[in-house]
Design a protein around this motif. Structure first.
Motif, PDB file in Angstrom:
ATOM      1  N   HIS A  51      29.331 -25.922  12.422  1.00 31.18           N
ATOM      2  CA  HIS A  51      29.941 -24.185  12.576  1.00 31.18           C
ATOM      3  C   HIS A  51      31.390 -23.690  12.487  1.00 31.18           C
ATOM      4  O   HIS A  51      32.356 -24.441  12.272  1.00 31.18           O
ATOM      5  CB  HIS A  51      29.420 -23.712  14.121  1.00 31.18           C
ATOM      6  CG  HIS A  51      27.970 -24.050  14.549  1.00 31.18           C
ATOM      7  ND1 HIS A  51      27.159 -23.023  14.176  1.00 31.18           N
ATOM      8  CD2 HIS A  51      27.335 -24.756  15.829  1.00 31.18           C
ATOM      9  CE1 HIS A  51      26.004 -23.067  14.722  1.00 31.18           C
ATOM     10  NE2 HIS A  51      25.814 -24.273  15.289  1.00 31.18           N
ATOM     11  N   LYS A  52      31.347 -22.662  12.421  1.00 28.50           N
ATOM     12  CA  LYS A  52      32.618 -22.220  11.820  1.00 28.50           C
ATOM     13  C   LYS A  52      33.033 -21.602  13.579  1.00 28.50           C
ATOM     14  O   LYS A  52      32.814 -22.100  14.767  1.00 28.50           O
ATOM     15  CB  LYS A  52      32.690 -20.203  11.568  1.00 28.50           C
ATOM     16  CG  LYS A  52      32.220 -20.112  10.280  1.00 28.50           C
ATOM     17  CD  LYS A  52      31.981 -19.108   9.045  1.00 28.50           C
ATOM     18  CE  LYS A  52      31.464 -18.913   7.475  1.00 28.50           C
ATOM     19  NZ  LYS A  52      31.506 -17.552   7.648  1.00 28.50           N
ATOM     20  N   ASN A 111      21.127 -19.690  16.864  1.00 27.11           N
ATOM     21  CA  ASN A 111      22.164 -19.651  15.836  1.00 27.11           C
ATOM     22  C   ASN A 111      23.095 -19.032  16.029  1.00 27.11           C
ATOM     23  O   ASN A 111      22.367 -17.884  15.163  1.00 27.11           O
ATOM     24  CB  ASN A 111      21.857 -21.233  14.260  1.00 27.11           C
ATOM     25  CG  ASN A 111      21.198 -22.190  14.968  1.00 27.11           C
ATOM     26  OD1 ASN A 111      21.294 -22.886  14.749  1.00 27.11           O
ATOM     27  ND2 ASN A 111      19.574 -21.904  15.423  1.00 27.11           N
ATOM     28  N   ARG A 160      26.846 -17.915  13.535  1.00 33.65           N
ATOM     29  CA  ARG A 160      28.010 -18.340  12.149  1.00 33.65           C
ATOM     30  C   ARG A 160      27.764 -19.913  12.103  1.00 33.65           C
ATOM     31  O   ARG A 160      28.468 -20.846  12.493  1.00 33.65           O
ATOM     32  CB  ARG A 160      28.940 -18.270  13.291  1.00 33.65           C
ATOM     33  CG  ARG A 160      29.324 -16.892  13.282  1.00 33.65           C
ATOM     34  CD  ARG A 160      30.361 -16.224  13.749  1.00 33.65           C
ATOM     35  NE  ARG A 160      31.435 -17.100  13.470  1.00 33.65           N
ATOM     36  CZ  ARG A 160      33.290 -16.467  13.352  1.00 33.65           C
ATOM     37  NH1 ARG A 160      33.453 -17.022  14.785  1.00 33.65           N
ATOM     38  NH2 ARG A 160      34.196 -17.357  12.229  1.00 33.65           N
ATOM     39  N   LYS A 188      25.119 -28.329   7.846  1.00 36.20           N
ATOM     40  CA  LYS A 188      26.687 -27.579   8.035  1.00 36.20           C
ATOM     41  C   LYS A 188      27.366 -27.890   9.010  1.00 36.20           C
ATOM     42  O   LYS A 188      26.885 -28.173  10.190  1.00 36.20           O
ATOM     43  CB  LYS A 188      25.851 -25.976   7.497  1.00 36.20           C
ATOM     44  CG  LYS A 188      26.584 -25.446   7.366  1.00 36.20           C
ATOM     45  CD  LYS A 188      26.668 -23.511   7.011  1.00 36.20           C
ATOM     46  CE  LYS A 188      27.826 -22.742   7.142  1.00 36.20           C
ATOM     47  NZ  LYS A 188      26.904 -21.604   6.720  1.00 36.20           N
ATOM     48  N   GLU A 190      33.021 -29.705  14.816  1.00 33.23           N
ATOM     49  CA  GLU A 190      32.347 -29.534  15.739  1.00 33.23           C
ATOM     50  C   GLU A 190      31.638 -30.192  17.035  1.00 33.23           C
ATOM     51  O   GLU A 190      31.125 -31.261  16.832  1.00 33.23           O
ATOM     52  CB  GLU A 190      30.752 -28.868  15.317  1.00 33.23           C
ATOM     53  CG  GLU A 190      29.273 -28.228  16.093  1.00 33.23           C
ATOM     54  CD  GLU A 190      28.473 -28.205  14.617  1.00 33.23           C
ATOM     55  OE1 GLU A 190      27.209 -28.487  15.281  1.00 33.23           O
ATOM     56  OE2 GLU A 190      28.335 -27.595  14.016  1.00 33.23           O
ATOM     57  N   GLY A 248      31.285 -24.123  17.402  1.00 29.43           N
ATOM     58  CA  GLY A 248      32.142 -24.623  16.141  1.00 29.43           C
ATOM     59  C   GLY A 248      33.367 -24.770  16.865  1.00 29.43           C
ATOM     60  O   GLY A 248      34.271 -23.738  17.792  1.00 29.43           O
ATOM     61  N   GLY A 296      31.891 -20.289  16.288  1.00 32.63           N
ATOM     62  CA  GLY A 296      30.018 -20.184  16.258  1.00 32.63           C
ATOM     63  C   GLY A 296      29.007 -21.114  17.244  1.00 32.63           C
ATOM     64  O   GLY A 296      29.253 -22.444  17.603  1.00 32.63           O
ATOM     65  N   PHE A 297      27.725 -20.944  17.446  1.00 31.37           N
ATOM     66  CA  PHE A 297      27.231 -21.844  18.522  1.00 31.37           C
ATOM     67  C   PHE A 297      25.634 -21.746  18.109  1.00 31.37           C
ATOM     68  O   PHE A 297      25.308 -21.381  17.903  1.00 31.37           O
ATOM     69  CB  PHE A 297      26.957 -21.703  19.832  1.00 31.37           C
ATOM     70  CG  PHE A 297      26.860 -20.171  20.289  1.00 31.37           C
ATOM     71  CD1 PHE A 297      25.671 -20.293  20.147  1.00 31.37           C
ATOM     72  CD2 PHE A 297      27.855 -18.928  20.394  1.00 31.37           C
ATOM     73  CE1 PHE A 297      25.145 -18.560  20.791  1.00 31.37           C
ATOM     74  CE2 PHE A 297      26.555 -17.523  20.153  1.00 31.37           C
ATOM     75  CZ  PHE A 297      25.457 -17.486  20.510  1.00 31.37           C
ATOM     76  N   ASP A 298      24.946 -22.924  18.833  1.00 33.50           N
ATOM     77  CA  ASP A 298      23.536 -23.086  18.999  1.00 33.50           C
ATOM     78  C   ASP A 298      23.355 -23.429  20.219  1.00 33.50           C
ATOM     79  O   ASP A 298      24.220 -24.332  21.122  1.00 33.50           O
ATOM     80  CB  ASP A 298      23.672 -23.594  17.208  1.00 33.50           C
ATOM     81  CG  ASP A 298      23.633 -25.402  17.385  1.00 33.50           C
ATOM     82  OD1 ASP A 298      23.083 -26.037  18.359  1.00 33.50           O
ATOM     83  OD2 ASP A 298      23.970 -25.824  16.600  1.00 33.50           O
TER      84      ASP A 298
END
Length: 324
Positions: free
Chosen positions: A66-67, A322, A324, A64, A158, A152, A70-72
């Motif tokens: 990220h939107k 994580n 989004r 997937k 991303e 994202g 969004g981040f990780d």
């Protein structure tokens, strides 16, 4: 963060110091610069290739994307093992100029058993007196921790990065690392997949660059440093199933790696006299591999693990945050 950078460097020098700083490669210098490089190239082959394979690992734990916003942030460790085919080499296939093996057979690489050895003598010695032994080191695995982040962007894209500023670690030496990757969602281009909410599909391309200088000091022989540089590129098709709490992912891709090891300094090679900058090695790998894994997500926290099938098998596991 500083402790994790230190662990990464220690994982690298643990095997490098044993091989370059405790006698085996230095011992090869007795045969002169040409044969020392020839033997070192064959002996260290698993080490050079495992370093590159590790750098191509750990880039993702989901198909997937990220939107936007969004981040990780992820901490992973990859454990790479050498295949049996890399645990020995045939000295008769090497272009040795002054050395000859004592008995027919295979000689161990660094990944071979420490109970295995092969003696060598000078070709022009009528007594065939052993001048050096090639011994296995049981170094058939390589472990590397990795820290990275992703965010994202618009257009279902991303961007990922991994970075370790070049840091000096006491008398050991210094090391640094950086990497960039891009992941793009392709789910919308696949008619069946785009209609199923929990199916994911994306493509990824990533590059990692690693450099290190390791101090090498062999009493009575000489002192210098081991300069290491490695670059690894991977491109992958990612497929996954993303459901609450648990997700599964697979990746099929093609990777290339290049690793260079240069032993710098002046060393006493016995009857050969002093040799300056005596060893320069390069290893390249390329090929396809496949991995499959699972991620468990509890709120914004996650834990993941996967297994890669290729010439060198890789087990990767990690934890992350994580959103989004």
């Amino acid at each position: 963060m500083k402790k994790i950078r230190f662990i990464l460097f220690i994982a690298f020098i643990a095997s490098a110091h044993a091989l370059f700083g405790q006698g085996q490669i230095i011992d090869f210098l007795k045969a002169g610069q040409a044969d020392a490089n020839t033997l070192s190239q064959a002996y260290l082959l698993p080490y050079g290739e495992m370093l590159g394979v590790n750098l191509n690992s750990g880039w993702y734990n989901s198909a997937k994307v990220h939107k936007v916003g969004g981040f990780d942030f992820t901490i992973t460790a990859s454990y790479t093992t050498a295949p049996n085919s890399k645990k020995s080499f045939d000295p008769q296939k090497l272009p040795l100029t002054v050395l000859e093996q004592n008995t027919p057979g295979m000689a161990p690489t660094m990944a071979g058993s420490d109970k295995e050895s092969m003696g060598f003598h000078f070709k022009d010695d009528p007594f065939k007196e052993t001048v050096l032994n090639v011994e296995g080191a049981n170094a058939d695995f390589f472990v590397s921790p990795m820290i990275q982040a992703a965010v994202g962007l618009p257009f279902h894209t991303e961007i990922m990065g991994r970075f370790m500023p070049k840091t000096t670690y006491g008398d050991f030496g210094k090391a640094g690392l950086w990497g960039l990757g891009v992941k793009h969602e392709i789910k919308e281009y696949i008619p069946f997949v785009k209609r199923v909410p929990f199916l994911e599909a994306s493509v990824l391309a990533a590059y990692t660059d690693f450099t290190a200088d390791l101090s090498v000091d062999e009493p009575g022989v000489g002192a210098g440093k081991l300069e290491t540089s490695a670059g690894a590129f991977t491109s992958r098709l990612l497929l996954g199933v993303n459901v609450p709490v648990v997700s599964f992912y697979t990746g099929l891709g093609y990777g290339t790696t290049t690793s260079n090891f240069d032993l710098k300094g002046t060393f006493n090679a016995g009857d050969e006299g002093e040799l300056t900058d005596p060893v320069a090695l390069e290893y390249k790998t390329d090929g396809f591999d496949f991995n499959a894994g699972m991620r468990i997500r509890l709120g914004i926290f996650s834990i993941h693990g996967d297994y890669s099938i290729g010439e060198y098998a890789v087990i990767t596991g990690g934890v992350g945050i994580n959103f989004r």
